[in-house]
Design a protein around this motif. Structure first.
Motif, mmCIF file in Angstrom:
data_model
loop_
_atom_site.group_PDB
_atom_site.id
_atom_site.type_symbol
_atom_site.label_atom_id
_atom_site.label_comp_id
_atom_site.label_asym_id
_atom_site.label_seq_id
_atom_site.Cartn_x
_atom_site.Cartn_y
_atom_site.Cartn_z
ATOM 1 N N ARG A 1 -11.038 30.991 -110.685
ATOM 2 C CA ARG A 1 -10.768 30.457 -109.368
ATOM 3 C C ARG A 1 -11.133 28.977 -109.333
ATOM 4 N NH1 ARG A 1 -13.861 31.824 -103.822
ATOM 5 N NH2 ARG A 1 -13.332 29.821 -103.035
ATOM 6 N N LEU A 2 -10.224 28.175 -108.828
ATOM 7 C CA LEU A 2 -10.462 26.733 -108.720
ATOM 8 C C LEU A 2 -11.229 26.420 -107.446
ATOM 9 C CD1 LEU A 2 -7.012 25.301 -109.812
ATOM 10 C CD2 LEU A 2 -9.105 25.414 -111.143
ATOM 11 N N LEU A 3 -12.185 25.520 -107.568
ATOM 12 C CA LEU A 3 -12.942 25.070 -106.408
ATOM 13 C C LEU A 3 -12.333 23.785 -105.868
ATOM 14 C CD1 LEU A 3 -16.567 25.570 -107.779
ATOM 15 C CD2 LEU A 3 -15.327 27.043 -106.196
ATOM 16 N N PRO A 4 -12.447 23.553 -104.571
ATOM 17 C CA PRO A 4 -11.977 22.280 -104.018
ATOM 18 C C PRO A 4 -12.708 21.107 -104.667
ATOM 19 C CG PRO A 4 -12.460 23.847 -102.260
ATOM 20 C CD PRO A 4 -12.973 24.441 -103.543
ATOM 21 N N LEU A 5 -12.001 20.020 -104.847
ATOM 22 C CA LEU A 5 -12.570 18.832 -105.475
ATOM 23 C C LEU A 5 -13.849 18.384 -104.777
ATOM 24 C CD1 LEU A 5 -12.320 16.540 -107.543
ATOM 25 C CD2 LEU A 5 -10.839 15.373 -105.910
ATOM 26 N N GLU A 6 -13.841 18.383 -103.454
ATOM 27 C CA GLU A 6 -15.009 17.931 -102.702
ATOM 28 C C GLU A 6 -16.234 18.801 -102.995
ATOM 29 O OE1 GLU A 6 -11.333 16.499 -101.130
ATOM 30 O OE2 GLU A 6 -11.970 18.571 -101.402
#
Length: 76
Positions: A1-6
């Motif tokens: 799962r990818l996390l938001p950049l922020e």
């Protein structure tokens, strides 16, 4: 799962920018910045990361710009 950049950049100090400041920084211009010297993540008025930046000599400059695009709600 990818996390938001922020979320991935949460360990960095944050520089919250107005719309004009975010636009200038994203175009490679430096802006006057009273914050402490060192690295930070520059956030636009919508809270999205504009750039990984550095404050030095009272100026904020982009080290690596981001192009977050627009959220579409579409799945890949």
């Amino acid at each position: 799962r990818l996390l938001p950049l922020e979320q991935r950049l949460a360990a960095y100090a944050r520089a919250r920018l107005g719309a004009g400041q975010a636009h200038r920084l994203s175009r490679g211009q430096t802006i006057a910045w009273p914050g402490p010297a060192g690295p930070c993540v520059a956030l636009g008025p919508d809270g999205r990361a504009v750039a990984l930046a550095e404050v030095a000599d009272g100026r904020l400059r982009a080290v690596r710009g981001f192009n977050p695009g627009k959220a579409t709600g579409a799945s890949a």
